[in-house]
Design a protein around this motif. Structure first.
Motif, PDB file in Angstrom:
ATOM      1  N   ILE A  49      37.565  37.253  44.010  1.00  0.00           N
ATOM      2  CA  ILE A  49      36.791  36.182  43.377  1.00  0.00           C
ATOM      3  C   ILE A  49      35.477  36.787  42.901  1.00  0.00           C
ATOM      4  N   MET A  50      35.172  36.589  41.622  1.00  0.00           N
ATOM      5  CA  MET A  50      33.900  37.053  41.064  1.00  0.00           C
ATOM      6  C   MET A  50      32.978  35.834  41.003  1.00  0.00           C
ATOM      7  N   ASP A  51      31.891  35.906  41.729  1.00  0.00           N
ATOM      8  CA  ASP A  51      30.954  34.779  41.750  1.00  0.00           C
ATOM      9  C   ASP A  51      29.872  35.036  40.693  1.00  0.00           C
ATOM     10  N   LEU A  52      30.001  34.369  39.553  1.00  0.00           N
ATOM     11  CA  LEU A  52      29.076  34.620  38.440  1.00  0.00           C
ATOM     12  C   LEU A  52      27.652  34.155  38.748  1.00  0.00           C
ATOM     13  N   ARG A  53      27.477  33.342  39.768  1.00  0.00           N
ATOM     14  CA  ARG A  53      26.123  32.936  40.161  1.00  0.00           C
ATOM     15  C   ARG A  53      25.384  34.109  40.798  1.00  0.00           C
ATOM     16  N   ARG A  54      26.141  35.081  41.291  1.00  0.00           N
ATOM     17  CA  ARG A  54      25.522  36.170  42.059  1.00  0.00           C
ATOM     18  C   ARG A  54      25.427  37.492  41.303  1.00  0.00           C
ATOM     19  N   CYS A  55      26.304  37.718  40.329  1.00  0.00           N
ATOM     20  CA  CYS A  55      26.320  39.035  39.668  1.00  0.00           C
ATOM     21  C   CYS A  55      25.000  39.277  38.943  1.00  0.00           C
ATOM     22  N   MET A  56      24.384  40.464  39.207  1.00  0.00           N
ATOM     23  CA  MET A  56      23.112  40.796  38.567  1.00  0.00           C
ATOM     24  C   MET A  56      23.305  41.812  37.454  1.00  0.00           C
ATOM     25  N   GLY A  57      24.540  42.221  37.213  1.00  0.00           N
ATOM     26  CA  GLY A  57      24.806  43.178  36.133  1.00  0.00           C
ATOM     27  C   GLY A  57      24.320  44.586  36.429  1.00  0.00           C
ATOM     28  N   CYS A  58      24.191  44.941  37.715  1.00  0.00           N
ATOM     29  CA  CYS A  58      23.634  46.267  38.066  1.00  0.00           C
ATOM     30  C   CYS A  58      24.635  47.400  37.853  1.00  0.00           C
ATOM     31  N   ARG A  59      25.916  47.084  37.818  1.00  0.00           N
ATOM     32  CA  ARG A  59      26.992  48.052  37.602  1.00  0.00           C
ATOM     33  C   ARG A  59      27.187  49.041  38.755  1.00  0.00           C
ATOM     34  N   ALA A  60      26.717  48.687  39.919  1.00  0.00           N
ATOM     35  CA  ALA A  60      27.001  49.530  41.087  1.00  0.00           C
ATOM     36  C   ALA A  60      28.517  49.598  41.304  1.00  0.00           C
ATOM     37  N   CYS A  61      29.218  48.494  40.986  1.00  0.00           N
ATOM     38  CA  CYS A  61      30.673  48.458  41.143  1.00  0.00           C
ATOM     39  C   CYS A  61      31.357  49.478  40.229  1.00  0.00           C
ATOM     40  N   THR A  62      30.893  49.556  38.993  1.00  0.00           N
ATOM     41  CA  THR A  62      31.475  50.491  38.027  1.00  0.00           C
ATOM     42  C   THR A  62      31.278  51.927  38.513  1.00  0.00           C
ATOM     43  N   VAL A  63      30.068  52.198  39.024  1.00  0.00           N
ATOM     44  CA  VAL A  63      29.756  53.548  39.500  1.00  0.00           C
ATOM     45  C   VAL A  63      30.569  53.873  40.752  1.00  0.00           C
ATOM     46  N   ALA A  64      30.678  52.897  41.678  1.00  0.00           N
ATOM     47  CA  ALA A  64      31.439  53.123  42.922  1.00  0.00           C
ATOM     48  C   ALA A  64      32.893  53.420  42.600  1.00  0.00           C
ATOM     49  N   CYS A  65      33.426  52.708  41.621  1.00  0.00           N
ATOM     50  CA  CYS A  65      34.825  52.910  41.212  1.00  0.00           C
ATOM     51  C   CYS A  65      35.002  54.297  40.609  1.00  0.00           C
ATOM     52  N   LYS A  66      34.086  54.677  39.750  1.00  0.00           N
ATOM     53  CA  LYS A  66      34.141  56.013  39.141  1.00  0.00           C
ATOM     54  C   LYS A  66      34.134  57.088  40.225  1.00  0.00           C
ATOM     55  N   ALA A  67      33.270  56.910  41.223  1.00  0.00           N
ATOM     56  CA  ALA A  67      33.147  57.910  42.285  1.00  0.00           C
ATOM     57  C   ALA A  67      34.389  57.927  43.179  1.00  0.00           C
ATOM     58  N   GLU A  68      34.929  56.745  43.454  1.00  0.00           N
ATOM     59  CA  GLU A  68      36.086  56.651  44.357  1.00  0.00           C
ATOM     60  C   GLU A  68      37.291  57.377  43.778  1.00  0.00           C
ATOM     61  N   TYR A  69      37.437  57.256  42.468  1.00  0.00           N
ATOM     62  CA  TYR A  69      38.666  57.747  41.825  1.00  0.00           C
ATOM     63  C   TYR A  69      38.457  58.945  40.914  1.00  0.00           C
ATOM     64  N   ASP A  70      37.219  59.375  40.730  1.00  0.00           N
ATOM     65  CA  ASP A  70      36.972  60.416  39.738  1.00  0.00           C
ATOM     66  C   ASP A  70      37.581  59.966  38.393  1.00  0.00           C
ATOM     67  N   VAL A  71      37.272  58.731  38.021  1.00  0.00           N
ATOM     68  CA  VAL A  71      37.813  58.156  36.776  1.00  0.00           C
ATOM     69  C   VAL A  71      37.337  59.009  35.596  1.00  0.00           C
ATOM     70  N   PRO A  72      38.263  59.425  34.713  1.00  0.00           N
ATOM     71  CA  PRO A  72      37.871  60.351  33.637  1.00  0.00           C
ATOM     72  C   PRO A  72      36.856  59.766  32.673  1.00  0.00           C
ATOM     73  N   LEU A  73      36.103  60.676  32.053  1.00  0.00           N
ATOM     74  CA  LEU A  73      35.090  60.298  31.069  1.00  0.00           C
ATOM     75  C   LEU A  73      35.714  59.411  29.987  1.00  0.00           C
ATOM     76  N   GLY A  74      35.057  58.331  29.654  1.00  0.00           N
ATOM     77  CA  GLY A  74      35.557  57.452  28.592  1.00  0.00           C
ATOM     78  C   GLY A  74      36.495  56.360  29.091  1.00  0.00           C
ATOM     79  N   ALA A  75      36.946  56.456  30.360  1.00  0.00           N
ATOM     80  CA  ALA A  75      37.832  55.422  30.901  1.00  0.00           C
ATOM     81  C   ALA A  75      37.123  54.695  32.039  1.00  0.00           C
ATOM     82  N   PHE A  76      37.458  53.436  32.201  1.00  0.00           N
ATOM     83  CA  PHE A  76      36.872  52.622  33.270  1.00  0.00           C
ATOM     84  C   PHE A  76      37.977  51.807  33.924  1.00  0.00           C
ATOM     85  N   LYS A  77      37.874  51.634  35.245  1.00  0.00           N
ATOM     86  CA  LYS A  77      38.816  50.734  35.920  1.00  0.00           C
ATOM     87  C   LYS A  77      38.174  49.383  36.161  1.00  0.00           C
ATOM     88  N   THR A  78      36.863  49.378  36.223  1.00  0.00           N
ATOM     89  CA  THR A  78      36.165  48.093  36.311  1.00  0.00           C
ATOM     90  C   THR A  78      34.903  48.191  35.455  1.00  0.00           C
TER      91      THR A  78
END
Ligand code: SF4
Ligand code: SF4
Length: 288
Positions: A49-78
């Motif tokens: 569940i994504m609670d839009l009242r709480r998201c601050m747009g900091c993108r820590a999630c995007t960075v954590a995902c990149k680090a967890e998976y070594d997601v290749p340059l130019g691709a994103f999982k979240t």
């Protein structure tokens, strides 16, 4: 035949994970023991569940995902997208976290309903798999290069993947793309596929996905909908998330039955405009 885990490994990790948490030495959050217990009789039904009242747009999630998976340059999982509502100077920006919806799907293959990305995979349903529930019950199901597990996760098996890209074309959301750093298992001249797996490697060890763990605002809530006492089940009841899928999920007209829900009291999802000409742009995170 593949299984999701071995009982011994699961037990060892559960015990050691609980001990670490009890000692307060690890910042990683574990799924609540109550949830795990309630899910024992059958496979869990994982939702986010994504609670839009709480998201601050900091993108820590995007960075954590990149680090967890070594997601290749130019691709994103979240990614975190945005919607601007109102008229200048009275405008408001809402940030909208997104990832693969791990859709239920509405088309039946055998006993399971599957989403379009699974339905079109030429390697599905070619292999046989076993899912082991938390109490050790075995559930047999069919797999492929892309497939649906009994707990609802839509996963990839690169060993069987031909790199044909049909799943990329079939996903209405643009949640899949080619991994240009990795070859497809069955045809080394083609690229492998990359998309969110809901951190299945963590989940099978009782640990929440990396994006959930890192979200300081608590905007990403993950859990088992089959457990009536879980936080996700409570929120689903409070905000009528299942009853109002046309307002609480992305692109409901695609009829894929997403398992990612949004708490969106101001109805900003209705103002989200998809890039229909280049759907893969939906999963490129460009900070403006
Ligand atoms: S969002 Fe796309 S890739 Fe993910 S399960 Fe749904 S159809 Fe498949
Ligand atoms: S690219 Fe791989 S996973 Fe996607 S449809 Fe083709 S074989 Fe299946």
């Amino acid at each position: 035949m593949s299984t999701n885990r071995t009982d011994d490994r699961r037990e060892m990790l559960r015990v050691s994970g609980a001990a670490v948490v009890a000692a307060g030495l690890m910042s990683t959050s574990l799924l609540q023991p109550k949830e795990a217990g309630a899910a024992r009789a059958k496979a869990p039904h994982w939702v986010m569940i994504m609670d839009l009242r709480r998201c601050m747009g900091c993108r820590a999630c995007t960075v954590a995902c990149k680090a967890e998976y070594d997601v290749p340059l130019g691709a994103f999982k979240t990614v975190v997208k945005q919607v601007v509502t109102g008229k200048y100077p009275d405008t408001r920006r809402t940030t909208i976290p997104r990832r693969c919806n791990h859709c239920e799907g509405t088309e039946k293959v055998g006993k399971m309903t599957v989403p379009p990305c699974v339905k079109v995979c030429p390697e599905y349903p070619k292999d046989r798999r076993v899912f082991i529930t938390p109490e050790g019950k075995k559930i047999r199901y069919r797999g492929g290069a892309t497939y649906k597990r009994p707990d609802g996760l839509i996963l990839l098996d690169n060993d069987s993947c031909t790199g044909c890209g049909k799943c990329i074309d079939a996903c209405p959301y643009g949640a899949r793309t080619f991994n240009k750093r990795k070859a497809a298992g069955k045809d080394k001249s083609k690229h492998a596929i990359v998309k969110c797996t809901s951190c299945v490697h963590r989940l099978d060890e009782g640990v929440t996905p990396a994006c959930v763990n890192t979200c300081a605002a608590g905007a990403r809530i993950f859990g088992d909908l089959n457990d009536p006492d879980s936080e996700v089940a409570r929120l689903a009841r409070e905000f009528k998330l299942l009853e109002n899928r046309d307002k609480t999920t992305m692109k409901p007209e695609a009829k894929t039955m997403p398992n990612i829900f949004y708490i969106d009291p101001d109805g900003v999802l209705a103002d989200y405009s998809f890039d229909e000409k280049d759907k893969l742009a939906e999963y490129r995170d460009i900070v403006e």
